[in-house]
Design a protein around this motif. Structure first.
Motif, short mmCIF file in Angstrom:
data_model
loop_
_atom_site.label_atom_id
_atom_site.label_comp_id
_atom_site.label_asym_id
_atom_site.label_seq_id
_atom_site.Cartn_x
_atom_site.Cartn_y
_atom_site.Cartn_z
N ALA A 34 -25.68 27.06 -6.34
CA ALA A 34 -24.87 25.87 -6.09
C ALA A 34 -23.41 26.12 -6.44
O ALA A 34 -22.50 25.64 -5.74
CB ALA A 34 -25.42 24.69 -6.90
N ILE A 35 -23.16 26.88 -7.49
CA ILE A 35 -21.78 27.17 -7.91
C ILE A 35 -21.07 28.01 -6.85
O ILE A 35 -19.88 27.81 -6.59
CB ILE A 35 -21.78 27.88 -9.27
CG1 ILE A 35 -22.20 26.91 -10.38
CG2 ILE A 35 -20.40 28.44 -9.60
CD1 ILE A 35 -22.40 27.55 -11.74
N THR A 36 -21.79 28.95 -6.24
CA THR A 36 -21.16 29.80 -5.21
C THR A 36 -20.75 28.97 -3.99
O THR A 36 -19.91 29.43 -3.19
CB THR A 36 -22.11 30.91 -4.77
OG1 THR A 36 -23.34 30.33 -4.29
CG2 THR A 36 -22.43 31.84 -5.93
N ALA B 155 -25.88 29.38 -16.54
CA ALA B 155 -25.36 29.62 -15.20
C ALA B 155 -23.84 29.50 -15.17
O ALA B 155 -23.15 30.32 -14.54
CB ALA B 155 -25.98 28.64 -14.20
N VAL B 156 -23.31 28.50 -15.86
CA VAL B 156 -21.86 28.32 -15.90
C VAL B 156 -21.18 29.50 -16.61
O VAL B 156 -20.18 30.04 -16.13
CB VAL B 156 -21.50 26.99 -16.59
CG1 VAL B 156 -20.00 26.90 -16.84
CG2 VAL B 156 -21.97 25.81 -15.74
N ILE C 201 -14.05 24.41 -15.54
CA ILE C 201 -15.50 24.18 -15.63
C ILE C 201 -15.80 22.69 -15.65
O ILE C 201 -16.69 22.21 -14.94
CB ILE C 201 -16.07 24.86 -16.89
CG1 ILE C 201 -16.00 26.38 -16.75
CG2 ILE C 201 -17.51 24.42 -17.14
CD1 ILE C 201 -16.36 27.12 -18.02
N TRP C 202 -15.04 21.94 -16.44
CA TRP C 202 -15.32 20.52 -16.64
C TRP C 202 -14.98 19.69 -15.40
O TRP C 202 -15.68 18.73 -15.07
CB TRP C 202 -14.53 20.01 -17.84
CG TRP C 202 -14.84 18.59 -18.22
CD1 TRP C 202 -14.10 17.48 -17.97
CD2 TRP C 202 -16.02 18.13 -18.90
NE1 TRP C 202 -14.71 16.36 -18.46
CE2 TRP C 202 -15.90 16.73 -19.04
CE3 TRP C 202 -17.15 18.77 -19.40
CZ2 TRP C 202 -16.88 15.96 -19.65
CZ3 TRP C 202 -18.12 18.00 -20.01
CH2 TRP C 202 -17.98 16.61 -20.13
N TRP D 171 -34.54 32.37 -14.70
CA TRP D 171 -35.06 31.98 -13.39
C TRP D 171 -34.53 30.60 -12.98
O TRP D 171 -34.13 30.40 -11.83
CB TRP D 171 -36.59 31.97 -13.44
CG TRP D 171 -37.24 31.61 -12.15
CD1 TRP D 171 -37.76 30.40 -11.81
CD2 TRP D 171 -37.43 32.45 -11.01
NE1 TRP D 171 -38.29 30.44 -10.54
CE2 TRP D 171 -38.09 31.69 -10.02
CE3 TRP D 171 -37.12 33.79 -10.75
CZ2 TRP D 171 -38.43 32.22 -8.79
CZ3 TRP D 171 -37.47 34.31 -9.51
CH2 TRP D 171 -38.12 33.53 -8.55
N ASN D 172 -34.51 29.65 -13.91
CA ASN D 172 -34.03 28.31 -13.59
C ASN D 172 -32.53 28.29 -13.32
O ASN D 172 -32.03 27.37 -12.64
CB ASN D 172 -34.35 27.35 -14.74
CG ASN D 172 -35.84 27.10 -14.89
OD1 ASN D 172 -36.61 27.27 -13.95
ND2 ASN D 172 -36.27 26.73 -16.09
N ALA D 173 -31.80 29.27 -13.86
CA ALA D 173 -30.35 29.30 -13.66
C ALA D 173 -29.97 29.77 -12.26
O ALA D 173 -28.83 29.56 -11.82
CB ALA D 173 -29.70 30.22 -14.70
N ILE D 174 -30.91 30.39 -11.53
CA ILE D 174 -30.58 30.94 -10.21
C ILE D 174 -30.11 29.85 -9.26
O ILE D 174 -29.13 30.01 -8.53
CB ILE D 174 -31.81 31.67 -9.62
CG1 ILE D 174 -32.10 32.93 -10.43
CG2 ILE D 174 -31.58 32.03 -8.16
CD1 ILE D 174 -33.34 33.67 -9.98
#
Length: 327
Positions: free
Chosen positions: A210-212, A120-121, A233-234, A202-205
């Motif tokens: 959350a990142i958005t 996802a990242v 990122i960190w 699917w799990n990354a969705i």
């Protein structure tokens, strides 16, 4: 004016902290129910569904304390106390099955939890809008593929004349074909890898969602301060999704011992049974196939109770260390 303002603030604090009488509390609750009656009505079907399919079947746990016979009524069943649990803990097969369950659960927890976060990242760092959407779509499509189909693909790829053996021989990693599906030492890795391939997208969705929600001005401020993409990122992305990570980790730990049986059942064969059989398969075998219904119920009850203990323990530890909790 300052004195009057301070007095007003003090009175407000007293009104908030002073507990209401029981009668007023009930009136407040009923007033809230009336005001939000449509929301409560919309939630009623789901409450009924959860009660019927999740709580009502718990009554069946009484079978674990009986010598259950389907031909007899509840009042005619013979009560045996904890005999089924004693038999369970004295069965050597149970500990072998428990080992397999915990091994595949831990491998799946590490790989299936870390890889979706990294994916996802990295996906969030892609700049091409259409390429990013294409990669995301392709990555979560395997989730909708049945385990029957996935097991067929994996079995074909790992067969003696499959693409994996041919590739390893061409790269001179092995001298001859290896029977991956016939050796138990490979089974846990095969299950974990196939599960990661199927569920990572699917799990990354949820992590992408959350990142958005992270404020983009934080990234702009970091770039102004000279922070590179790795530092962003960190210091921004990962802390920004910490709550989501914590909640999903707690829920994953709660399912550590109840991992289902679909992938193990589809990928297993008689040569790797000692490595493929998990608690749910063990309960299915003894509870349905051999008609030891009480024994099978005892196995399922053990799994549920341990899952609840793991969930509460993980939630308590997270609450103390990271202040994150799901209850």
């Amino acid at each position: 004016m300052e004195t009057l303002s301070a007095r007003a603030d003090t009175e407000k604090e007293k009104a908030i902290t002073t507990p209401k009488p029981p009668g007023k509390r009930m009136k407040s609750v009923w007033r809230s129910i009336v005001q939000q009656k449509y929301l409560y009505l919309m939630s009623m079907p789901f409450i009924v569904w959860v009660f019927v399919f999740s709580y009502l079947p718990v009554w069946g746990w009484t079978m674990a304390f009986q010598n259950y016979k389907p031909s007899k009524s509840f009042s005619q069943q013979k009560w045996v106390g904890f005999k089924n649990f004693v038999d369970l803990f004295h069965d050597e097969r149970f500990y072998l099955v428990l080992r397999n369950t915990l091994a595949m659960s831990l491998m799946g927890l590490v790989a299936g939890f870390i890889i979706p976060i990294l994916f996802a990242v990295l996906l969030n760092e892609l700049r091409g809008k259409y390429f990013k959407r294409t990669v995301q779509t392709v990555s979560y499509l395997p989730h909708f593929v049945s385990w029957v189909v996935v097991a067929g693909i994996i079995t074909k790829m790992l067969s003696m004349d499959g693409i994996v053996n041919e590739l390893l021989i061409q790269l001179h990693v092995i001298d001859g074909p290896v029977q991956f599906m016939a050796e138990g030492k490979y089974f846990w890795g095969i299950v974990t890898a196939s599960d990661v391939w199927k569920e990572t997208g699917w799990n990354a969705i949820i992590y992408l969602a959350a990142i958005t929600g992270i404020d983009r001005e934080l990234y702009e401020a970091a770039r102004v301060d000279g922070a590179g993409r790795f530092r962003q990122i960190w210091n921004i992305t990962l802390p920004g999704i910490r709550t989501t990570i914590s909640v999903l980790l707690i829920m994953s730990i709660g399912h550590l011992i109840g991992i289902g049986f679909e992938k193990q059942f589809q990928l297993s064969n008689s040569l790797v049974t000692d490595y493929s059989e998990v608690l749910d398969l063990y309960a299915l075998k003894y509870g349905i196939q051999i008609s030891r219904f009480s024994y099978g119920t005892a196995i399922s009850m053990f799994t549920s109770v341990v899952s609840i203990i793991l969930l509460l323990t993980a939630n308590g530890i997270m609450k103390k260390t990271t202040k994150e909790s799901i209850m």
